[in-house]
Scaffold this motif. Structure first.
Motif, PDB file in Angstrom:
ATOM      1  N   VAL A 106       6.893   3.444 -19.421  1.00 33.40           N
ATOM      2  CA  VAL A 106       7.078   2.028 -19.773  1.00 33.40           C
ATOM      3  C   VAL A 106       5.836   1.537 -20.512  1.00 33.40           C
ATOM      4  N   ALA A 107       6.028   0.918 -21.658  1.00 35.17           N
ATOM      5  CA  ALA A 107       4.900   0.430 -22.463  1.00 35.17           C
ATOM      6  C   ALA A 107       4.084  -0.588 -21.675  1.00 35.17           C
ATOM      7  N   GLY A 108       2.787  -0.391 -21.627  1.00 33.96           N
ATOM      8  CA  GLY A 108       1.890  -1.301 -20.920  1.00 33.96           C
ATOM      9  C   GLY A 108       1.467  -0.801 -19.557  1.00 33.96           C
ATOM     10  N   VAL A 109       2.228   0.130 -18.979  1.00 33.63           N
ATOM     11  CA  VAL A 109       1.861   0.704 -17.681  1.00 33.63           C
ATOM     12  C   VAL A 109       0.820   1.797 -17.924  1.00 33.63           C
ATOM     13  N   SER A 110      -0.392   1.598 -17.400  1.00 33.91           N
ATOM     14  CA  SER A 110      -1.476   2.544 -17.687  1.00 33.91           C
ATOM     15  C   SER A 110      -1.569   3.652 -16.653  1.00 33.91           C
ATOM     16  N   ARG A 111      -1.094   3.406 -15.440  1.00 35.39           N
ATOM     17  CA  ARG A 111      -1.201   4.422 -14.390  1.00 35.39           C
ATOM     18  C   ARG A 111      -0.185   4.125 -13.309  1.00 35.39           C
ATOM     19  N   VAL A 112       0.365   5.162 -12.721  1.00 34.35           N
ATOM     20  CA  VAL A 112       1.316   5.020 -11.624  1.00 34.35           C
ATOM     21  C   VAL A 112       0.783   5.788 -10.423  1.00 34.35           C
ATOM     22  N   LEU A 113       0.671   5.087  -9.287  1.00 36.99           N
ATOM     23  CA  LEU A 113       0.247   5.723  -8.040  1.00 36.99           C
ATOM     24  C   LEU A 113       1.474   5.851  -7.147  1.00 36.99           C
ATOM     25  N   PRO A 114       1.981   7.055  -6.942  1.00 32.20           N
ATOM     26  CA  PRO A 114       3.218   7.217  -6.158  1.00 32.20           C
ATOM     27  C   PRO A 114       2.977   6.977  -4.677  1.00 32.20           C
ATOM     28  N   ALA A 115       4.053   6.862  -3.947  1.00 32.49           N
ATOM     29  CA  ALA A 115       3.965   6.718  -2.492  1.00 32.49           C
ATOM     30  C   ALA A 115       3.180   7.889  -1.920  1.00 32.49           C
ATOM     31  N   GLY A 116       2.268   7.593  -0.978  1.00 32.63           N
ATOM     32  CA  GLY A 116       1.445   8.630  -0.386  1.00 32.63           C
ATOM     33  C   GLY A 116       0.109   8.800  -1.070  1.00 32.63           C
ATOM     34  N   ALA A 117      -0.129   8.051  -2.175  1.00 32.87           N
ATOM     35  CA  ALA A 117      -1.389   8.204  -2.907  1.00 32.87           C
ATOM     36  C   ALA A 117      -2.296   6.997  -2.743  1.00 32.87           C
ATOM     37  N   GLN A 118      -2.095   6.229  -1.675  1.00 28.44           N
ATOM     38  CA  GLN A 118      -2.895   5.032  -1.463  1.00 28.44           C
ATOM     39  C   GLN A 118      -3.916   5.228  -0.344  1.00 28.44           C
ATOM     40  N   GLY A 119      -4.373   6.444  -0.150  1.00 28.58           N
ATOM     41  CA  GLY A 119      -5.341   6.698   0.915  1.00 28.58           C
ATOM     42  C   GLY A 119      -4.711   6.480   2.261  1.00 28.58           C
ATOM     43  N   SER A 120      -5.420   5.739   3.126  1.00 26.94           N
ATOM     44  CA  SER A 120      -4.926   5.515   4.485  1.00 26.94           C
ATOM     45  C   SER A 120      -3.960   4.340   4.573  1.00 26.94           C
ATOM     46  N   VAL A 121      -3.657   3.709   3.442  1.00 21.95           N
ATOM     47  CA  VAL A 121      -2.691   2.613   3.449  1.00 21.95           C
ATOM     48  C   VAL A 121      -1.292   3.202   3.551  1.00 21.95           C
ATOM     49  N   PRO A 122      -0.503   2.795   4.561  1.00 22.47           N
ATOM     50  CA  PRO A 122       0.844   3.372   4.720  1.00 22.47           C
ATOM     51  C   PRO A 122       1.768   2.919   3.600  1.00 22.47           C
ATOM     52  N   THR A 123       2.374   3.881   2.924  1.00 26.15           N
ATOM     53  CA  THR A 123       3.255   3.536   1.804  1.00 26.15           C
ATOM     54  C   THR A 123       4.636   4.176   1.919  1.00 26.15           C
ATOM     55  N   VAL A 124       4.902   4.873   3.017  1.00 23.65           N
ATOM     56  CA  VAL A 124       6.229   5.441   3.263  1.00 23.65           C
ATOM     57  C   VAL A 124       6.593   5.156   4.715  1.00 23.65           C
ATOM     58  N   SER A 125       7.795   4.637   4.938  1.00 25.10           N
ATOM     59  CA  SER A 125       8.222   4.358   6.303  1.00 25.10           C
ATOM     60  C   SER A 125       8.478   5.672   7.046  1.00 25.10           C
ATOM     61  N   GLU A 126       8.511   5.617   8.378  1.00 27.33           N
ATOM     62  CA  GLU A 126       8.679   6.826   9.183  1.00 27.33           C
ATOM     63  C   GLU A 126       9.992   7.533   8.899  1.00 27.33           C
ATOM     64  N   ASP A 127      11.030   6.773   8.591  1.00 27.08           N
ATOM     65  CA  ASP A 127      12.331   7.408   8.333  1.00 27.08           C
ATOM     66  C   ASP A 127      12.512   7.803   6.865  1.00 27.08           C
ATOM     67  N   GLY A 128      11.507   7.542   6.038  1.00 26.54           N
ATOM     68  CA  GLY A 128      11.579   7.928   4.639  1.00 26.54           C
ATOM     69  C   GLY A 128      12.507   7.085   3.794  1.00 26.54           C
ATOM     70  N   ARG A 129      12.994   5.998   4.313  1.00 22.68           N
ATOM     71  CA  ARG A 129      13.949   5.179   3.557  1.00 22.68           C
ATOM     72  C   ARG A 129      13.280   4.041   2.787  1.00 22.68           C
ATOM     73  N   LEU A 130      11.990   3.837   2.995  1.00 20.30           N
ATOM     74  CA  LEU A 130      11.283   2.761   2.311  1.00 20.30           C
ATOM     75  C   LEU A 130       9.946   3.297   1.817  1.00 20.30           C
ATOM     76  N   SER A 131       9.626   3.066   0.545  1.00 22.94           N
ATOM     77  CA  SER A 131       8.357   3.553   0.001  1.00 22.94           C
ATOM     78  C   SER A 131       7.763   2.516  -0.932  1.00 22.94           C
ATOM     79  N   LEU A 132       6.458   2.685  -1.186  1.00 18.86           N
ATOM     80  CA  LEU A 132       5.732   1.750  -2.040  1.00 18.86           C
ATOM     81  C   LEU A 132       5.056   2.515  -3.178  1.00 18.86           C
ATOM     82  N   THR A 133       5.300   2.065  -4.406  1.00 18.38           N
ATOM     83  CA  THR A 133       4.689   2.646  -5.597  1.00 18.38           C
ATOM     84  C   THR A 133       3.859   1.565  -6.290  1.00 18.38           C
ATOM     85  N   VAL A 134       2.693   1.934  -6.784  1.00 19.30           N
ATOM     86  CA  VAL A 134       1.809   0.995  -7.482  1.00 19.30           C
ATOM     87  C   VAL A 134       1.755   1.360  -8.955  1.00 19.30           C
ATOM     88  N   ALA A 135       2.014   0.382  -9.811  1.00 15.23           N
ATOM     89  CA  ALA A 135       1.894   0.567 -11.262  1.00 15.23           C
ATOM     90  C   ALA A 135       0.816  -0.378 -11.776  1.00 15.23           C
TER      91      ALA A 135
END
Length: 743
Positions: free
Chosen positions: A97-126
């Motif tokens: 996507v034009a303008g997006v310089s970097r994408v941090l997928p779920a699991g790449a935020q260090g100790s910040v939880p970005t995936v729920s225990e059941d795997g049905r909810l995740s967080l991505t940072v653009a």
């Protein structure tokens, strides 16, 4: 004023032609104005957070510190091959996507939880641009997400983040304003029809309101070309343009019908209307404009734009009311009562009301009791304002159902809400380059920050590979080395004389939670021995809020002084201006109390559609409510006092003048207040809590002011003060210019 009255009544077609041309030229730029508005509160030039942002950009090379958070619901879950494949396709397209310089997928935020225990909810940072192109980039991200959802079938993605929240504020502020206009106009027309009993007379105030709003919005568009303009400026223009415009036109049309009953010559009646009611409108509009100018005092472009918009629409409304409207009246003449007046008791005449005259006599029989009970009731309503807390509510300032708010609630449930409340710390080596001997001190600061209550993680060079990939040791190799390299680059300035760490709280911090958290951070940093600066979105929010609330005392004193002088000149009195300031202050205080009780305390919030987790009032609300309420309250004050003074000058005793004035003005004041009430209530139905709060405060204040204050408290006070109402020292009377207003 006499020259104006002759011009508009002798050359009505010229006046109307000029207004028609102005409206035609304003239509297109007025339609463009909403696109240029912004919900971004902006920054303060010399504030600590602004200096931190400047250092990050100039010394650390940070250009894309703005982020979009994508909350994804997976079906099947992310841990399954099919779920992971669908997610990988989402990421691959997002990176393009034009303008997006970097994408941090779920699991790449260090100790910040970005995936729920059941795997049905995740967080991505653009990461997206900080300023130029941020809105456009976010729009492309949202468009891509919609396409990806449709293509994948098992993904549901919500977008939030600071930019998403600001853009949603702007969008819904505009749509709420349009819906409020469409709701208020037909209801207002019904009230006017009940007041006038004639379709033509009903249409005139509506025409004045729409005309002033159109031209003011064109002026607002011009303002967007030179500075950042608040999305709330459109709401202010609509509220004042409809409310005040209809108020003034109501007064003018009523007086014209009264004059027409005494002299059938429409041009002469219109000219006298300008000389009487027109003077009141001009003077009243000046007081409203002075009150709105209080918003220009804070050194914040975002707030000043609201003040400029308010002043612009009020001045245009006054100008239309004393030029375009009397020109129309001069042409219409008796047809103003067409097609035929309804035979209702309250439309029977434009003069005195027997019922309101009798009511005024009852009030003035026991003025002490009436004044005491009224003041106690207003103070009771104002009492909750003692607990008022202000700040930026962020996504919680939107109602449920708005994407950025709902997605942020999911981020909070994941435990990653702190990503939107990050604090940036800049440590200064005072010109010395970072060397091996500084490592232990730097690491000690990081550990002290990490140990503070409420801190989830601290982003620093001392994170381990396991921290970087989610804490389980997965991954590694070139991915981990690249992450460590980026981490090192973000932590040191190019000349290695500034050190940076990012503190991520354990949850999203509401405005009322920021100060205790930052106090703990500052305590730990002060003990480190390093000179430091503390920035980030939470610090900027608090600095912005303090700048606005800090301007309130100056604004109040300025408005008080200017209003006192104007009323002293108009009414040749010292006591009347003091009484007016006191009455208006009671009204404003009562509005503050009710809004605090509902929005912050949650009382009756549900039925009004206000979320119960907002926690704070928008930082601009106290100043904004004061300016609008004080100005509008003066409308009714001048309507009533000018008639009292007129009766006194005719030779009536003070007590009788008060009763006669209430009898002649109460119907107009209550009708105007009902229209204002409808306009303001229409804003309560919106999705931006700040707009809902403004509408609630104004509706409550107008209802109180036009009934309890103007028709009970003011007449009681005027009765108690007696002849002292019109006392002015002789030397001062000789110094002041002579101005007479009546309606």
């Amino acid at each position: 004023m006499r020259a104006l009255s002759l011009l508009v009544t002798r050359r009505p077609w010229l006046v109307l032609g000029l207004w028609g041309l102005l409206a035609l030229l304003s239509a297109y730029p007025a339609s463009l104005a909403p696109r240029g508005l912004s919900a971004n509160p902006g920054g303060l030039e010399n504030a600590e957070s602004t200096r931190v942002t400047t250092l990050l950009r100039e010394r650390f090379g940070e250009t894309d510190t703005n982020t979009a958070l994508l909350v994804t619901r997976h079906d099947p879950p992310l841990g399954t091959p099919a779920g992971q494949e669908a997610y990988n396709r989402l990421l691959a397209g997002l990176e393009e996507v034009a303008g997006v310089s970097r994408v941090l997928p779920a699991g790449a935020q260090g100790s910040v939880p970005t995936v729920s225990e059941d795997g049905r909810l995740s967080l991505t940072v653009a990461q997206i641009p900080l300023e130029d192109g941020a809105t456009q980039t976010l729009a492309r991200v949202r468009a891509y997400v919609a396409q990806a959802e449709a293509a994948a079938g098992g993904l549901s993605v919500g977008v939030t983040g600071g930019q998403a929240i600001a853009d949603d504020f702007t969008e819904f502020a505009e749509s709420d304003t349009k819906r409020s206009e469409l709701t208020a106009l037909p209801l207002t027309a019904l009230v006017l029809l009940g007041v006038f009993g004639a379709l033509v007379a009903t249409g005139l105030p509506l025409a004045v309101g729409v005309l002033s709003i159109t031209v003011a919005m064109a002026g607002l568009y011009g303002l967007t070309r030179v500075t950042e303009v608040s999305s709330f400026a459109q709401s202010i223009i609509t509220m004042l343009g409809l409310g005040a415009g209809i108020d003034y036109a109501l007064l003018m049309v009523n007086r014209f019908r009264e004059e027409l009953g005494q002299d059938p010559d429409p041009r002469a009646a219109a000219a006298r209307t300008v000389l009487t009611a027109g003077r009141s409108v001009l003077f009243s509009g000046l007081t409203v404009a002075i009150a709105m100018a209080a918003l220009i005092l804070p050194p914040i472009a975002f707030v000043r734009s609201m003040g400029l918009g308010g002043v612009l629409v009020v001045l245009l409304t006054v100008l239309a009311s004393v030029t375009a409207l009397p020109a129309l009246l001069a042409l219409l003449g008796e047809r103003v009562n067409s097609p035929r007046r309804l035979r209702l008791p309250w439309t029977a005449g434009a003069g005195s009301s027997g019922a309101w005259t009798a009511f005024a006599r009852r009030v003035t029989r026991r003025p002490g009791l009436a004044a005491l009970l009224s003041v106690l009731f207003l103070l009771l309503l104002a009492w909750p304002a003692r607990e008022m807390q202000t700040g930026y509510a962020g996504a919680w300032g939107l109602t449920p159902g708005v994407e950025s708010r709902d997605a942020l609630a999911d981020v909070r449930d994941l435990g990653a809400g702190g990503l939107l409340s990050q604090f940036e710390v800049i440590l200064d080596l005072e010109g010395q380059r970072y060397g091996p001997e500084d490592r232990a001190r730097f690491q000690g600061v990081v550990e002290d920050l990490r140990a503070l209550p409420g801190v989830q993680t601290v982003v620093s060079p001392f994170l381990t590979p396991a921290d970087l990939v989610g804490g389980e040791g997965e991954g590694g190799g070139t991915d981990t080395l690249a992450a460590l390299s980026l981490l090192n680059a973000r932590s040191f300035s190019a000349d290695r004389t500034l050190l940076r760490v990012t503190v991520v709280p354990g949850s999203y911090l509401r405005a009322d939670q920021i100060d205790p958290f930052q106090a703990r951070l500052r305590g730990a940093l002060a003990a480190s021995g390093f000179p430091f600066l503390l920035g980030g979105a939470p610090i900027g929010e608090r600095e912005f809020s303090r700048a606005i609330t800090g301007a309130l005392p100056t604004a109040v004193l300025t408005v008080f002084a200017a209003t006192f002088l104007l009323l002293m000149v108009a009414f040749r009195s010292l006591l009347v201006p003091l009484k007016s300031l006191l009455m208006n202050t009671l009204t404003v205080g009562a509005a503050y109390g009710v809004v605090t009780l509902v929005v912050q305390g949650g009382f009756l919030a549900g039925p009004l559609g206000i979320p119960d987790d907002v926690g704070v009032l928008d930082s601009s609300l106290p100043l904004l409510l004061f300016a609008v309420l004080f100005g509008l309250s003066m409308d009714y004050e001048i309507f009533l006092l000018s008639r009292v003074q007129e009766e006194v000058l005719r030779g009536h005793p003070n007590d009788e003048a008060v009763v006669l004035a209430v009898g002649r003005t109460a119907r107009i004041i209550t009708s105007a207040a009902l229209i204002m009430f409808i306009v303001f209530c229409a804003f309560i139905a919106g999705r931006v809590v700040a707009n809902k709060s403004i509408g609630l405060g104004l509706a409550v204040a107008v209802a109180l002011d036009a009934t309890l204050v103007r028709l009970v408290l003011v007449p009681a006070f005027l009765k108690l003060a007696g002849r002292w109402n019109w006392w002015l020292p002789g030397w001062l009377d000789r110094l002041l210019p002579r101005v007479r207003i009546e309606h």
